[in-house]
Scaffold this active site. Structure first.
Site, short mmCIF file in Angstrom:
data_model
loop_
_atom_site.label_atom_id
_atom_site.label_comp_id
_atom_site.label_asym_id
_atom_site.label_seq_id
_atom_site.Cartn_x
_atom_site.Cartn_y
_atom_site.Cartn_z
CG ASP A 100 -1.84 -1.22 1.25
OD1 ASP A 100 -2.22 -1.69 0.17
OD2 ASP A 100 -2.14 -1.72 2.34
CG HIS B 80 -2.53 -2.31 -6.89
ND1 HIS B 80 -1.72 -2.94 -7.79
CD2 HIS B 80 -2.12 -2.72 -5.67
CE1 HIS B 80 -0.86 -3.72 -7.14
NE2 HIS B 80 -1.10 -3.60 -5.86
P1 GDP Z 1 -0.74 0.22 -3.59
O1 GDP Z 1 -1.34 -1.04 -3.08
O2 GDP Z 1 0.73 0.30 -3.31
O3 GDP Z 1 -1.06 0.50 -5.03
O4 GDP Z 1 -1.39 1.40 -2.73
P2 GDP Z 1 -2.94 1.57 -2.32
O5 GDP Z 1 -3.69 2.08 -3.49
O6 GDP Z 1 -3.44 0.34 -1.65
O7 GDP Z 1 -2.81 2.62 -1.15
C1 GDP Z 1 -2.32 3.90 -1.34
C2 GDP Z 1 -3.39 4.90 -0.88
O8 GDP Z 1 -2.78 6.16 -0.74
C3 GDP Z 1 -4.50 5.08 -1.89
O9 GDP Z 1 -5.69 5.38 -1.21
C4 GDP Z 1 -4.04 6.27 -2.71
O10 GDP Z 1 -5.10 6.99 -3.30
C5 GDP Z 1 -3.36 7.09 -1.64
N1 GDP Z 1 -2.23 7.90 -2.11
C6 GDP Z 1 -1.29 7.60 -3.05
N2 GDP Z 1 -0.36 8.57 -3.14
C7 GDP Z 1 -0.72 9.51 -2.22
C8 GDP Z 1 -0.13 10.75 -1.81
O11 GDP Z 1 0.90 11.19 -2.30
N3 GDP Z 1 -0.78 11.43 -0.82
C9 GDP Z 1 -1.93 10.98 -0.24
N4 GDP Z 1 -2.49 11.70 0.71
N5 GDP Z 1 -2.50 9.81 -0.60
C10 GDP Z 1 -1.89 9.09 -1.57
P1 IMO Z 2 -0.97 -4.33 -2.21
O1 IMO Z 2 -0.59 -4.93 -3.54
C1 IMO Z 2 -0.78 -4.70 2.13
C2 IMO Z 2 -0.76 -8.78 3.73
C3 IMO Z 2 -1.96 -9.21 4.56
C4 IMO Z 2 -1.30 -10.23 5.48
C5 IMO Z 2 -0.28 -10.89 4.56
C6 IMO Z 2 -0.77 -12.19 3.92
O2 IMO Z 2 -2.25 -3.57 -2.24
O3 IMO Z 2 0.18 -3.60 -1.61
P2 IMO Z 2 -2.46 -12.76 1.94
O4 IMO Z 2 -3.91 -12.45 1.76
O5 IMO Z 2 -1.60 -12.26 0.84
O6 IMO Z 2 -2.23 -14.21 2.22
O7 IMO Z 2 -2.04 -11.99 3.30
O8 IMO Z 2 0.01 -9.96 3.54
N1 IMO Z 2 -1.10 -8.26 2.38
C7 IMO Z 2 -1.05 -6.97 2.05
N2 IMO Z 2 -0.78 -5.87 2.80
N3 IMO Z 2 -1.00 -4.58 0.80
C8 IMO Z 2 -1.24 -5.67 0.04
O9 IMO Z 2 -1.33 -5.61 -1.31
C9 IMO Z 2 -1.31 -6.93 0.67
N4 IMO Z 2 -1.56 -8.18 0.23
C10 IMO Z 2 -1.41 -8.99 1.28
O10 IMO Z 2 -2.51 -8.13 5.27
O11 IMO Z 2 -0.60 -9.57 6.50
MG MG Z 3 -2.84 -1.67 -1.76
#
Ligand code: GDP
Ligand code: IMO
Ligand code: MG
Length: 478
Positions: A19, A47
């Protein structure tokens, strides 16, 4: 005869615990590539991309979906939940986005079978999995066959011989139901009805299955530029992360080539995504966690039915402005979680939050050979000015049993014993959300970025200051 100049591939991975904003970085970068490809994981990913007035939380479809001319490829290293995929593609199409002809799933990608999610519901709690059946799906891939029954069922198998493999899915369910005592857990399902539903979803998405196992390779040979999109993140790597508190696939940069179906000779560079205020979902070591064990226990607390006790909704009643200045790191962490909206996309469970850890980041950079870093969520650093200390703490030292170390220990117990050492940079009070030029960022933020480069020996490519595509600032302009 003119031979085309071959293309190349770049790899984007998360450097921390997931994330970090990988999707928004992919979305920021995608214009310069032809194909965006996933290589690991499945619907456990969440994502988020935000641009052109659209906000999409993608799970299995690559993050360049908002670019109509980009091919979206999902490699053999992934495990696919077709029912979730059907919902996801419906949502995307609902925005007027066309997927036909440009969304491709490797026929060798695994299929998440109904029993995988049920097993995950039974055994995943101690790790804190996302309960998407990911671990059991990869386990069945490794097992291959159970007695005479194929457990490793792939998308191409079902496309090629649906009756045979739907029957195998049913038999695998019966086998797992007996082994894991689904009935005792109240988790038995009507498997015939489930397979019917699965078949309906499969028929809706089967047009995306690519039977040519050389698809990506042929495109790259012909000149296509590929951008690999990692899911999960390096510290959740099945081998190299904080085992067993990890996901079940390799998330490291090299895995892009095996799971993404391209020979590594096309590799050009690796980009790592780090976020300025870290987070972690699930159990496991988190050296810089605000509030330490208290925070971990709070965030992971579940009731008798396995439902998270705390979530986005009950934290809505808290006032982050009142908590941020608290002397208790746990409360300061709550404030950062609220400001940063760190809650699971699907469950709404609170994510654990921590200060930026430059030892961990430097390690991830070294192990993956990362060439450039994107630092996301820099806007959140603003809140440090209201904390009791007023400065931004960064972990710059690890002490293990009285000795300084420059790596993440391979034994997870030992990682839990690491004592972090901190350095600070001054906080800042400027809202950076609308800043467009790197040189206009507060000086203290620029020096923080300089410190990252110096401590990790890696260049920062750019920073993000908000979730929207327009809120990315390349550092080249500095
Ligand atoms: P990923 O799994 O690595 O693609 O990330 P996620 O989408 O799960 O989580 C990132 C969160 O942070 C999302 O809700 C994005 O919209 C938000 N986000 C990304 N970049 C920024 C930033 O520069 N500032 C803020 N405030 N939020 C961000
Ligand atoms: P993105 O791609 C954050 C974490 C789960 C748990 C461990 C195992 O959005 O960054 P799983 O369901 O994969 O067997 O869970 O990994 N986990 C993540 N944490 N971002 C993710 O994906 C995750 N995918 C799995 O919370 O600790
Ligand atoms: Mg994510």
């Amino acid at each position: 005869m003119n031979t085309p100049t071959p293309g190349y591939a770049d790899v984007v991975i998360g450097t921390q615990y997931g994330d970090e904003g990988k999707a928004r970085v992919i979305d920021d970068m995608a214009a310069a590539y032809d194909i965006i490809a996933r290589f690991n994981g499945g619907s456990n990913a969440g994502h988020t991309v935000e641009a052109q007035g659209i906000r999409l939380a993608l799970r299995q479809v690559p993050s360049a979906v908002l670019y109509p001319d980009k091919i979206l490829y999902v490699g053999s290293g992934c495990v696919i939940d077709v029912e979730q995929l059907k919902e996801e593609t419906d949502t995307i199409k609902g925005h007027g986005i066309i997927l036909s002809g440009r969304l491709k799933f490797s026929s060798q990608a695994g299929l998440v079978q109904p029993h995988h999610k049920i097993i995950d519901a039974i055994i995943g709690g101690t790790i804190g999995t996302t309960k998407n059946g990911i671990g059991p799906a990869y386990a069945d891939r490794a097992i291959r066959m159970h007695e005479n029954q194929i457990t490793n069922i792939r998308l191409g198998d079902v496309l090629d011989a649906p009756e045979k493999f739907l029957e195998a899915i049913k038999q695998n369910y019966y086998q797992a139901a007996a082994q894991y005592r689904f009935a005792d857990h109240g988790l038995e399902i009507d498997i015939d009805a489930k397979i019917k539903a699965l078949k309906t979803s499969f028929d809706e998405v089967k047009e995306y299955i690519e039977m040519d196992t050389l698809f990506l390779q042929k495109r790259c040979e012909a000149g296509a530029k590929i951008l690999f999109e990692g899911a999960q993140s390096f510290m959740l790597d099945v081998n190299k992360g904080s085992v067993p508190y990890v996901t079940s696939s390799p998330t490291n940069a090299a895995a892009a080539y095996s799971g993404g179906d391209l020979p590594p000779k096309y590799h050009r560079k690796t980009i790592g995504v780090a976020k300025a205020v870290m987070s972690r979902v699930g159990y496991g070591p988190f050296t810089s966690e605000m509030g330490g064990t208290e925070s971990e226990q709070y965030c992971m607390k579940i009731d008798a039915a396995g439902v998270p006790v705390y979530n986005r909704d009950n934290e809505k009643t808290l006032d982050p402005a009142a908590l941020i200045g608290s002397d208790f790191a746990f409360e300061m962490g709550q404030a950062f979680r609220i400001y940063s909206r760190e809650y699971g996309t699907v469950t709404g469970r609170p994510r654990r939050v921590g200060h930026l850890d430059l030892v961990q980041l430097g390690y991830a950079i070294a192990v993956n050979g990362i060439d450039e870093i994107v630092l996301t969520k820099c806007d959140l650093l603003l809140h440090y000015v209201d904390t009791a200390g007023g400065d931004i703490p960064l972990v710059t030292k690890y002490m293990l049993d009285g000795k300084e170390i420059d790596y993440v220990p391979g034994a997870t117990n030992a990682y839990g014993r690491v004592e972090p050492g901190y350095e600070t940079v001054s906080g800042f009070s400027q809202d950076v959300g609308e800043v467009k030029e790197f040189s206009n960022l507060p000086e203290t933020l620029q020096s923080l970025i300089g410190l990252i480069e110096q401590k990790t020996n890696c260049a920062v490519r750019g920073v993000s200051v908000g979730p929207n595509r327009s809120q990315y600032i390349p550092k080249e302009n500095a």
